[in-house]
Motif scaffolding. Sequence first.
Motif, PDB file in Angstrom:
ATOM      1  N   LEU A  98      37.714 -60.392 -32.627  1.00 24.65           N
ATOM      2  CA  LEU A  98      37.996 -59.829 -33.948  1.00 24.65           C
ATOM      3  C   LEU A  98      37.891 -60.909 -35.024  1.00 24.65           C
ATOM      4  N   PHE A  99      38.435 -62.092 -34.748  1.00 30.55           N
ATOM      5  CA  PHE A  99      38.371 -63.171 -35.732  1.00 30.55           C
ATOM      6  C   PHE A  99      36.922 -63.598 -35.978  1.00 30.55           C
ATOM      7  N   ASP A 100      36.115 -63.612 -34.923  1.00 33.65           N
ATOM      8  CA  ASP A 100      34.696 -63.951 -35.095  1.00 33.65           C
ATOM      9  C   ASP A 100      34.019 -62.978 -36.059  1.00 33.65           C
ATOM     10  N   GLY A 101      34.417 -61.701 -36.000  1.00 32.17           N
ATOM     11  CA  GLY A 101      33.838 -60.709 -36.893  1.00 32.17           C
ATOM     12  C   GLY A 101      34.347 -60.818 -38.313  1.00 32.17           C
ATOM     13  N   VAL A 102      35.566 -61.356 -38.459  1.00 35.73           N
ATOM     14  CA  VAL A 102      36.178 -61.466 -39.782  1.00 35.73           C
ATOM     15  C   VAL A 102      35.721 -62.725 -40.518  1.00 35.73           C
ATOM     16  N   ILE A 103      35.318 -63.757 -39.783  1.00 37.37           N
ATOM     17  CA  ILE A 103      34.983 -65.059 -40.384  1.00 37.37           C
ATOM     18  C   ILE A 103      34.020 -64.950 -41.564  1.00 37.37           C
ATOM     19  N   PRO A 104      32.874 -64.234 -41.428  1.00 34.15           N
ATOM     20  CA  PRO A 104      31.954 -64.186 -42.580  1.00 34.15           C
ATOM     21  C   PRO A 104      32.609 -63.626 -43.838  1.00 34.15           C
ATOM     22  N   TRP A 105      33.485 -62.649 -43.679  1.00 34.55           N
ATOM     23  CA  TRP A 105      34.141 -62.038 -44.831  1.00 34.55           C
ATOM     24  C   TRP A 105      35.179 -62.985 -45.434  1.00 34.55           C
ATOM     25  N   LEU A 106      35.867 -63.758 -44.587  1.00 35.45           N
ATOM     26  CA  LEU A 106      36.799 -64.758 -45.101  1.00 35.45           C
ATOM     27  C   LEU A 106      36.048 -65.842 -45.866  1.00 35.45           C
ATOM     28  N   MET A 107      34.909 -66.268 -45.308  1.00 33.53           N
ATOM     29  CA  MET A 107      34.085 -67.263 -45.999  1.00 33.53           C
ATOM     30  C   MET A 107      33.587 -66.714 -47.337  1.00 33.53           C
ATOM     31  N   LEU A 108      33.209 -65.441 -47.341  1.00 33.78           N
ATOM     32  CA  LEU A 108      32.733 -64.819 -48.582  1.00 33.78           C
ATOM     33  C   LEU A 108      33.848 -64.760 -49.618  1.00 33.78           C
ATOM     34  N   LEU A 109      35.049 -64.370 -49.186  1.00 36.31           N
ATOM     35  CA  LEU A 109      36.189 -64.310 -50.095  1.00 36.31           C
ATOM     36  C   LEU A 109      36.471 -65.685 -50.698  1.00 36.31           C
ATOM     37  N   ALA A 110      36.494 -66.715 -49.847  1.00 35.54           N
ATOM     38  CA  ALA A 110      36.766 -68.062 -50.327  1.00 35.54           C
ATOM     39  C   ALA A 110      35.678 -68.538 -51.286  1.00 35.54           C
ATOM     40  N   THR A 111      34.428 -68.220 -50.967  1.00 38.98           N
ATOM     41  CA  THR A 111      33.306 -68.634 -51.817  1.00 38.98           C
ATOM     42  C   THR A 111      33.370 -67.959 -53.179  1.00 38.98           C
ATOM     43  N   VAL A 112      33.634 -66.659 -53.180  1.00 43.45           N
ATOM     44  CA  VAL A 112      33.729 -65.912 -54.443  1.00 43.45           C
ATOM     45  C   VAL A 112      34.887 -66.445 -55.287  1.00 43.45           C
ATOM     46  N   ALA A 113      36.030 -66.696 -54.649  1.00 47.60           N
ATOM     47  CA  ALA A 113      37.187 -67.213 -55.383  1.00 47.60           C
ATOM     48  C   ALA A 113      36.886 -68.577 -55.979  1.00 47.60           C
ATOM     49  N   PHE A 114      36.288 -69.455 -55.183  1.00 51.21           N
ATOM     50  CA  PHE A 114      35.995 -70.802 -55.658  1.00 51.21           C
ATOM     51  C   PHE A 114      34.969 -70.783 -56.788  1.00 51.21           C
ATOM     52  N   THR A 115      34.011 -69.852 -56.693  1.00 49.73           N
ATOM     53  CA  THR A 115      32.911 -69.812 -57.663  1.00 49.73           C
ATOM     54  C   THR A 115      33.307 -69.165 -58.972  1.00 49.73           C
ATOM     55  N   PHE A 116      33.983 -68.021 -58.891  1.00 55.22           N
ATOM     56  CA  PHE A 116      34.164 -67.205 -60.095  1.00 55.22           C
ATOM     57  C   PHE A 116      35.563 -67.237 -60.700  1.00 55.22           C
ATOM     58  N   ALA A 117      36.584 -67.591 -59.916  1.00 51.11           N
ATOM     59  CA  ALA A 117      37.953 -67.539 -60.447  1.00 51.11           C
ATOM     60  C   ALA A 117      38.144 -68.385 -61.712  1.00 51.11           C
ATOM     61  N   PRO A 118      37.634 -69.619 -61.759  1.00 52.06           N
ATOM     62  CA  PRO A 118      37.847 -70.405 -62.986  1.00 52.06           C
ATOM     63  C   PRO A 118      37.227 -69.770 -64.229  1.00 52.06           C
ATOM     64  N   LYS A 119      36.151 -68.990 -64.052  1.00 49.39           N
ATOM     65  CA  LYS A 119      35.494 -68.365 -65.206  1.00 49.39           C
ATOM     66  C   LYS A 119      36.150 -67.036 -65.576  1.00 49.39           C
ATOM     67  N   LEU A 120      36.611 -66.294 -64.567  1.00 50.46           N
ATOM     68  CA  LEU A 120      37.177 -64.972 -64.823  1.00 50.46           C
ATOM     69  C   LEU A 120      38.619 -65.028 -65.307  1.00 50.46           C
ATOM     70  N   THR A 121      39.370 -66.036 -64.864  1.00 51.47           N
ATOM     71  CA  THR A 121      40.789 -66.100 -65.195  1.00 51.47           C
ATOM     72  C   THR A 121      41.059 -66.088 -66.698  1.00 51.47           C
ATOM     73  N   PRO A 122      40.354 -66.897 -67.519  1.00 54.00           N
ATOM     74  CA  PRO A 122      40.610 -66.843 -68.974  1.00 54.00           C
ATOM     75  C   PRO A 122      40.384 -65.460 -69.569  1.00 54.00           C
ATOM     76  N   MET A 123      39.392 -64.722 -69.052  1.00 54.75           N
ATOM     77  CA  MET A 123      39.138 -63.370 -69.563  1.00 54.75           C
ATOM     78  C   MET A 123      40.237 -62.410 -69.134  1.00 54.75           C
ATOM     79  N   LEU A 124      40.705 -62.556 -67.889  1.00 53.80           N
ATOM     80  CA  LEU A 124      41.767 -61.676 -67.395  1.00 53.80           C
ATOM     81  C   LEU A 124      43.077 -61.912 -68.133  1.00 53.80           C
ATOM     82  N   ARG A 125      43.304 -63.141 -68.560  1.00 56.44           N
ATOM     83  CA  ARG A 125      44.562 -63.445 -69.261  1.00 56.44           C
ATOM     84  C   ARG A 125      44.721 -62.631 -70.539  1.00 56.44           C
ATOM     85  N   ARG A 126      43.617 -62.187 -71.117  1.00 55.65           N
ATOM     86  CA  ARG A 126      43.680 -61.410 -72.360  1.00 55.65           C
ATOM     87  C   ARG A 126      44.224 -60.001 -72.127  1.00 55.65           C
TER      88      ARG A 126
END
Length: 247
Positions: A98-126
């Motif tokens: 099960l963990f082997d199947g989840v790994i790609p999605w965890l990596m995707l979540l971490a990648t998306v967070a690392f990539t977009f969170a700093p840019k999206l957070t200022p907009m969400l704060r409004r």
Amino acid sequence: MASYLLLLAVAFVAGAMNAVAGGGSFLTFPALVFTGVPSIVANASSTVALMPAAAASAWGFRHHRRDFPGVSFRALLAMSLLGGVTGALLLLLTPQRLFDGVIPWLMLLATVAFTFAPKLTPMLRRVVHVGPRTLVATQFLIAVYGGYFGGAIGIMMLSAWSLFGLTDLREMNATKTVMAAVMNGIAVVCFVIAGKVWWPQTLVMLAGAVAGGYLGAHAGRRVDQKHVRTAIIAISITITVVFFLRR
């Protein structure tokens, strides 16, 4: 021997990355998996290998952490401990397949967070404001994820705290470093007790990460963080794609 040399080199780069911009686990975890370590053991071993450098950073920031308005440092600390234990135990109870199947999605979540969170957070704060209770609950959920996998937890915490209204990046970074060390530290205890750490690989990576972190802390003053973040994002996207292709 070739595998150990690879792990040493990867851990050195990961330690330097963590010292400058974070994202070291994007390298250490896949490297362990690609050298034949089972994914759950690789996740646990990666966390252990990066822990000493994280603990040293947390110690360095110990005098800079502060209570947040309406939320005490101790409350966040308690949620980080509780969530870290919960996430670690969930990982230990997860079947390997099960963990082997989840790994790609965890990596995707971490990648998306690392990539977009700093840019999206200022907009969400409004349009979004997080209250004290929501912040405490969010800290627990981030800590559960941190104990279970842990990629990009620093970015997630900074984003949540920004929505709470915090703006002092120095104090936020200090508290983030301490909380990350706490949730990873308690997870390490669980992994070691459960016997889920492969020590030869882990000790090699630990040495590389400490050396890389030391040099990265000095070199980081002269390196543009934007270039480092771009490189980390490119690496994380590539590795995420590889994990999806391996399914």
